[in-house]
Scaffold this motif. Structure first.
Motif, PDB file in Angstrom:
ATOM      1  N   SER A 291     -35.979   6.765 -30.089  1.00 50.03           N
ATOM      2  CA  SER A 291     -34.723   6.175 -30.571  1.00 50.03           C
ATOM      3  C   SER A 291     -33.819   5.694 -29.444  1.00 50.03           C
ATOM      4  O   SER A 291     -32.595   5.821 -29.511  1.00 50.03           O
ATOM      5  N   ALA A 292     -34.409   5.120 -28.392  1.00 52.02           N
ATOM      6  CA  ALA A 292     -33.598   4.524 -27.329  1.00 52.02           C
ATOM      7  C   ALA A 292     -32.941   3.254 -27.855  1.00 52.02           C
ATOM      8  O   ALA A 292     -33.603   2.377 -28.397  1.00 52.02           O
ATOM      9  N   LYS A 293     -31.624   3.140 -27.677  1.00 49.96           N
ATOM     10  CA  LYS A 293     -30.891   1.956 -28.119  1.00 49.96           C
ATOM     11  C   LYS A 293     -30.221   1.235 -26.958  1.00 49.96           C
ATOM     12  O   LYS A 293     -29.956   0.042 -27.044  1.00 49.96           O
ATOM     13  N   TRP A 294     -29.929   1.973 -25.885  1.00 53.78           N
ATOM     14  CA  TRP A 294     -29.272   1.383 -24.728  1.00 53.78           C
ATOM     15  C   TRP A 294     -30.021   1.783 -23.463  1.00 53.78           C
ATOM     16  O   TRP A 294     -30.624   2.856 -23.392  1.00 53.78           O
ATOM     17  N   LEU A 295     -29.956   0.923 -22.474  1.00 55.71           N
ATOM     18  CA  LEU A 295     -30.557   1.192 -21.166  1.00 55.71           C
ATOM     19  C   LEU A 295     -29.552   0.834 -20.087  1.00 55.71           C
ATOM     20  O   LEU A 295     -28.970  -0.261 -20.115  1.00 55.71           O
ATOM     21  N   ASP A 315     -36.701 -10.818  -5.440  1.00 51.98           N
ATOM     22  CA  ASP A 315     -37.742  -9.998  -6.069  1.00 51.98           C
ATOM     23  C   ASP A 315     -37.122  -9.018  -7.064  1.00 51.98           C
ATOM     24  O   ASP A 315     -37.664  -8.794  -8.154  1.00 51.98           O
ATOM     25  N   LEU A 316     -35.987  -8.424  -6.681  1.00 55.47           N
ATOM     26  CA  LEU A 316     -35.312  -7.492  -7.577  1.00 55.47           C
ATOM     27  C   LEU A 316     -34.786  -8.212  -8.817  1.00 55.47           C
ATOM     28  O   LEU A 316     -34.910  -7.705  -9.942  1.00 55.47           O
ATOM     29  N   ILE A 317     -34.220  -9.382  -8.637  1.00 53.01           N
ATOM     30  CA  ILE A 317     -33.699 -10.149  -9.771  1.00 53.01           C
ATOM     31  C   ILE A 317     -34.821 -10.484 -10.747  1.00 53.01           C
ATOM     32  O   ILE A 317     -34.663 -10.375 -11.972  1.00 53.01           O
ATOM     33  N   ASN A 318     -35.984 -10.893 -10.235  1.00 54.65           N
ATOM     34  CA  ASN A 318     -37.125 -11.162 -11.107  1.00 54.65           C
ATOM     35  C   ASN A 318     -37.558  -9.905 -11.853  1.00 54.65           C
ATOM     36  O   ASN A 318     -37.901  -9.956 -13.039  1.00 54.65           O
ATOM     37  N   ALA A 319     -37.535  -8.766 -11.159  1.00 55.01           N
ATOM     38  CA  ALA A 319     -37.930  -7.509 -11.794  1.00 55.01           C
ATOM     39  C   ALA A 319     -36.922  -7.093 -12.862  1.00 55.01           C
ATOM     40  O   ALA A 319     -37.306  -6.648 -13.959  1.00 55.01           O
ATOM     41  N   TYR A 320     -35.626  -7.218 -12.565  1.00 52.05           N
ATOM     42  CA  TYR A 320     -34.612  -6.923 -13.580  1.00 52.05           C
ATOM     43  C   TYR A 320     -34.833  -7.789 -14.818  1.00 52.05           C
ATOM     44  O   TYR A 320     -34.718  -7.311 -15.955  1.00 52.05           O
ATOM     45  N   THR A 321     -35.136  -9.071 -14.602  1.00 52.87           N
ATOM     46  CA  THR A 321     -35.332  -9.994 -15.721  1.00 52.87           C
ATOM     47  C   THR A 321     -36.502  -9.550 -16.590  1.00 52.87           C
ATOM     48  O   THR A 321     -36.431  -9.590 -17.829  1.00 52.87           O
ATOM     49  N   ARG A 322     -37.589  -9.124 -15.958  1.00 50.59           N
ATOM     50  CA  ARG A 322     -38.736  -8.624 -16.717  1.00 50.59           C
ATOM     51  C   ARG A 322     -38.353  -7.419 -17.559  1.00 50.59           C
ATOM     52  O   ARG A 322     -38.728  -7.318 -18.745  1.00 50.59           O
ATOM     53  N   MET A 323     -37.598  -6.490 -16.969  1.00 44.74           N
ATOM     54  CA  MET A 323     -37.211  -5.288 -17.697  1.00 44.74           C
ATOM     55  C   MET A 323     -36.238  -5.613 -18.823  1.00 44.74           C
ATOM     56  O   MET A 323     -36.332  -5.054 -19.928  1.00 44.74           O
ATOM     57  N   ILE A 324     -35.306  -6.517 -18.575  1.00 45.01           N
ATOM     58  CA  ILE A 324     -34.356  -6.919 -19.612  1.00 45.01           C
ATOM     59  C   ILE A 324     -35.099  -7.539 -20.790  1.00 45.01           C
ATOM     60  O   ILE A 324     -34.869  -7.188 -21.958  1.00 45.01           O
ATOM     61  N   ASN A 325     -36.008  -8.474 -20.506  1.00 46.63           N
ATOM     62  CA  ASN A 325     -36.759  -9.133 -21.577  1.00 46.63           C
ATOM     63  C   ASN A 325     -37.573  -8.132 -22.378  1.00 46.63           C
ATOM     64  O   ASN A 325     -37.638  -8.198 -23.611  1.00 46.63           O
ATOM     65  N   SER A 326     -38.219  -7.200 -21.688  1.00 47.21           N
ATOM     66  CA  SER A 326     -39.040  -6.208 -22.379  1.00 47.21           C
ATOM     67  C   SER A 326     -38.176  -5.288 -23.239  1.00 47.21           C
ATOM     68  O   SER A 326     -38.543  -4.964 -24.378  1.00 47.21           O
ATOM     69  N   ALA A 327     -37.029  -4.864 -22.710  1.00 45.69           N
ATOM     70  CA  ALA A 327     -36.133  -4.007 -23.490  1.00 45.69           C
ATOM     71  C   ALA A 327     -35.583  -4.748 -24.696  1.00 45.69           C
ATOM     72  O   ALA A 327     -35.547  -4.210 -25.815  1.00 45.69           O
ATOM     73  N   GLY A 331     -35.597  -4.139 -28.967  1.00 44.04           N
ATOM     74  CA  GLY A 331     -34.337  -3.832 -29.636  1.00 44.04           C
ATOM     75  C   GLY A 331     -33.381  -2.982 -28.833  1.00 44.04           C
ATOM     76  O   GLY A 331     -32.518  -2.308 -29.408  1.00 44.04           O
ATOM     77  N   ILE A 332     -33.483  -2.999 -27.508  1.00 45.68           N
ATOM     78  CA  ILE A 332     -32.655  -2.157 -26.647  1.00 45.68           C
ATOM     79  C   ILE A 332     -31.667  -3.017 -25.867  1.00 45.68           C
ATOM     80  O   ILE A 332     -32.058  -3.992 -25.225  1.00 45.68           O
ATOM     81  N   PHE A 333     -30.383  -2.666 -25.915  1.00 46.01           N
ATOM     82  CA  PHE A 333     -29.376  -3.317 -25.093  1.00 46.01           C
ATOM     83  C   PHE A 333     -29.520  -2.844 -23.647  1.00 46.01           C
ATOM     84  O   PHE A 333     -29.820  -1.667 -23.400  1.00 46.01           O
ATOM     85  N   VAL A 334     -29.268  -3.740 -22.696  1.00 42.98           N
ATOM     86  CA  VAL A 334     -29.444  -3.409 -21.287  1.00 42.98           C
ATOM     87  C   VAL A 334     -28.140  -3.653 -20.533  1.00 42.98           C
ATOM     88  O   VAL A 334     -27.600  -4.773 -20.565  1.00 42.98           O
ATOM     89  N   TYR A 335     -27.651  -2.614 -19.848  1.00 47.38           N
ATOM     90  CA  TYR A 335     -26.434  -2.689 -19.059  1.00 47.38           C
ATOM     91  C   TYR A 335     -26.791  -2.596 -17.583  1.00 47.38           C
ATOM     92  O   TYR A 335     -27.475  -1.659 -17.155  1.00 47.38           O
ATOM     93  N   GLY A 336     -26.324  -3.552 -16.814  1.00 46.77           N
ATOM     94  CA  GLY A 336     -26.603  -3.569 -15.387  1.00 46.77           C
ATOM     95  C   GLY A 336     -25.530  -2.849 -14.611  1.00 46.77           C
ATOM     96  O   GLY A 336     -24.333  -3.125 -14.770  1.00 46.77           O
ATOM     97  N   ALA A 337     -25.914  -1.917 -13.760  1.00 47.24           N
ATOM     98  CA  ALA A 337     -24.980  -1.184 -12.900  1.00 47.24           C
ATOM     99  C   ALA A 337     -25.088  -1.717 -11.480  1.00 47.24           C
ATOM    100  O   ALA A 337     -26.186  -1.815 -10.929  1.00 47.24           O
ATOM    101  N   THR A 338     -23.975  -2.075 -10.897  1.00 45.49           N
ATOM    102  CA  THR A 338     -23.977  -2.607  -9.535  1.00 45.49           C
ATOM    103  C   THR A 338     -24.343  -1.525  -8.530  1.00 45.49           C
ATOM    104  O   THR A 338     -24.057  -0.343  -8.732  1.00 45.49           O
TER     105      THR A 338
END
Length: 678
Positions: A291-295, A315-327, A331-338
């Protein structure tokens, strides 16, 4: 690729025209009272599994192995801090990174009273398929039967395990920030573990789920040592995710939200720093949580610190994009922490700071994340914005101290975890997948079994055969995969590989009649998708040829896609699924073995699965999540010739993509993908 948010809304109005005025009033009062009672009753009814505690498993490094006398035939008590409460629990244990079996002879759960002491009135024994003892094979995990337990929110609980024979290379989590207690022999029912050998590590424990109302959900924290609690106090449960859990529980609008900490000390997003990379563990440690809803993603500073230049930012930006798309697809919202300031630390340099600033700029302004949590702004020193606040610094200028962890939790807007919004995700990319073992495989290759591989098998060159200086010749050396594309464009070829060392991390690859190109440095931490190459392909038929270079490299699956981002987990169903007999296209077999697409699809929470057998056979029909973990066996027995239908109820599972696989004793294997959206 795109997604939108939609908010659920309901409104109800009923008028009682035909009744006398006094009866109308009484009727309305009764209706309101009964509706209120019904809502209250329904909202409190446990309806689904939600993670209340979890940790990211990894191979425990030698210096963090269990102390003497070791785990075999001894008893270990470990303390964890849950977030959400409930009265029905289940627990998961992991042997996924070990090379030998681990036997759990007895497992108990109880409320901790501090130190190694438990509240004996809460002590419960756990069972596995009705038995107290279970053996975890190498690379596997097990989940207990559901059991009754009066769990209060934010409670410390003690997990006590009496081990049988236990692998010397242990799966666990070194950064427990809590003390564990080890006694010789079987002491699983002992109340006080005074005199025990102490160690500040966890072993084999993985997660605890609780039955909770449908409104409940979990936020997953994906990170490195900062999420893992470096700088917080041992046994104080004051990592920033712990502090966030306390804030959520104290707020009447977020008391239903659990926090699952998936931080690994020294972890990287991209490479094999400490523990499996964030990309390689994303399916299990994020999408696999109940039941993960947020990341929340706070990871990347180790990639920058270990890098040689500013290119790591892209490379990190591409990896974040992959994880965001997969989440989002799950159905999972993704919040980026600086990323936090690091001036004065061993990581700091001009290039590294430029990379950090570039990553933070993208997190803040790209629009890819659903929201931004600005830890950099919250913890930067006003007098020198490239460094941590002195009052929040452990002294290494990289990790926050206990005050810093509290400040991080306080910087998070709790409104991010309210409301009933859902993610509606649309993927307009084109991809096709292939199982190499089901293609044309030369005689120099072996097809071997692995439960974590797609289709349960992978391909590797026979031991001792290598071709380091040039590509080998002859079809016996090749894996040949024909495919077609419908338009002229750039395509990327990805491979799901397991190449743990520098002596087994390369292949020769060619497209059509071109020259073989060497692809070296394909090292992984477990199974991971890596890119072979990019090709400009015309519409029509093409042929991908893979040849060996070093022995020991394992190849599981191929993806050809017009999307530049590699898949995660097992990827989608392959075009050329085959059975153990090696038949490459089972649909052409003379007898009809059919596994139909489930209906409805997507579904919530039930769906029907229909299959047809050409003859009486022993049948296994199983459901797997995206990590390849089997979550339910629907059939395991003999079925007669003809058509069969079975109903699958996924109410205990989180929203996401699942696979169902049919196997028969006649050697037939079929699989299909289905989606559950709650």
């Amino acid at each position: 690729m795109s997604y939108t948010s939609t908010k659920d809304s309901t409104s109800t109005c009923r008028l009682l025209y035909d009744l006398p005025h006094s009866v109308q009033i009484i009727s309305i009062l009764i209706l309101l009272l009964s509706t209120s009672s019904m809502i209250s009753s329904c909202s409190a009814k446990p309806t689904k599994w939600v993670g209340t505690w979890s940790t990211a498993p990894q191979l425990v490094e030698q210096h963090n192995n269990p102390p003497s006398p070791g785990l075999s035939h001894n008893t270990l008590r470990q303390i964890v801090h849950v977030s959400l409460g409930g009265d029905t629990l289940r627990m998961r244990f992991s042997n996924e990174f070990s090379n030998s079996p681990v036997t759990l002879k007895e497992v108990h759960l109880a409320v901790s009273k501090g130190g190694g002491v438990i509240d004996e009135t809460t002590d419960r024994a756990l069972y596995f398929d009705g038995e107290t003892e279970i053996t975890m094979e190498p690379g596997s995990a097990v989940t207990s039967d559901a059991f009754q337990f009066p769990l209060q929110p934010l409670t410390d609980v003690a997990i006590t395990i009496y081990f049988g024979d236990t692998s010397p290379d242990v799966t666990g989590h070194p950064g427990s920030r809590t003390t564990s207690y080890l006694l010789t022999g079987n002491e699983v029912a002992r109340i006080d573990f005074s005199g025990a050998v102490q160690t500040d590590h966890w072993y084999v424990i993985n997660s605890i789920d609780v039955k909770a109302p449908d409104s409940s959900a979990a936020v997953v924290i994906l990170g490195n040592s900062i999420a893992d609690g470096r700088g917080s106090g041992t046994n104080k449960q004051n990592r920033w995710p712990d502090e966030l859990a306390r804030r959520l529980h104290a707020n009447q609008n977020t008391g239903h939200v659990a926090v699952l900490n998936q931080g690994i000390g020294g972890n990287c997003v991209l490479g094999s720093c400490l523990g499996p990379s964030a990309l390689s563990r994303f399916e299990r440690d994020v999408l696999g949580q109940s039941s993960a809803k947020w990341l929340v993603i706070l990871e990347g500073i180790n990639d920058i610190g270990y890098s040689w230049g500013t290119g790591v930012a892209n490379d990190l930006i591409n990896a974040y994009t992959r994880m965001i798309n997969s989440a989002h697809a799950n159905g999972i919202f993704v919040y980026g922490a600086t990323l936090l300031p690091m001036k004065g630390s061993s990581y700091y340099s001009g290039d590294h700071e430029q990379a950090r600033q570039g990553v933070n700029e993208w997190i803040r302004n790209s629009g890819y994340f659903d929201a931004v949590i600005d830890f950099d702004m919250a913890l930067r020193n006003p007098e020198d914005t490239l460094s941590l606040r002195p009052e929040a610094d452990t002294g290494d200028h990289l990790h926050p101290n206990e005050t810093g962890h509290r400040m991080m939790a306080e910087a998070i807007d709790l409104d991010l975890f309210t409301g009933s919004d859902s993610v509606v995700y649309t993927d307009d990319s084109w991809s096709v997948y292939f199982e190499p073992e089901c293609a044309t495989v030369g005689e120099h290759w072996d097809i071997l079994m692995d439960s974590q591989a797609s289709n349960g098998r992978y391909v590797t060159v026979k031991s001792g055969i290598e071709s380091l200086s040039e590509a080998p010749a002859g079809r016996e050396s090749f894996i040949i995969i024909p495919f077609s594309v419908d338009s002229l464009r750039n395509y990327s070829v990805f491979a799901r590989l397991n190449c743990p060392t520098a002596n087994d991390d390369s292949y020769w690859v060619k497209m059509d009649d071109g020259e073989f190109t060497m692809h070296n440095g394909l090292g992984t931490s477990g199974w991971e998708w890596l890119k072979y190459s990019d090709y400009l392909l015309s519409a029509g038929e093409h042929t991908l040829t893979i040849a060996y270079r070093e022995d020991g490299a394992k190849l599981d699956k191929i993806c050809i896609s017009d999307c530049p981002y590699a898949p995660l987990g097992l990827g989608e169903e392959a075009e050329n699924i085959c059975g153990p007999t090696g038949v490459s296209n089972l649909e052409q077999m003379p007898d009809a073995y059919v596994l139909e697409q489930n209906y409805p699809n997507p579904f919530n929470p039930t769906t029907s699965i229909k299959y047809c057998l050409a003859q009486k056979s022993k049948v296994t029909l199983e459901v797997f999540d995206m990590t390849g973990r089997m979550v339910e066996t629907l059939i395991n027995g003999v079925a007669g010739m003809g058509e069969h239908t079975i109903t699958f109820n996924g109410s205990d599972l989180a929203s996401g993509i699942y696979f169902y696989r049919l196997r028969t004793s006649t050697g037939v294997m079929r699989s299909k993908k289905m989606a559950m959206i709650k």
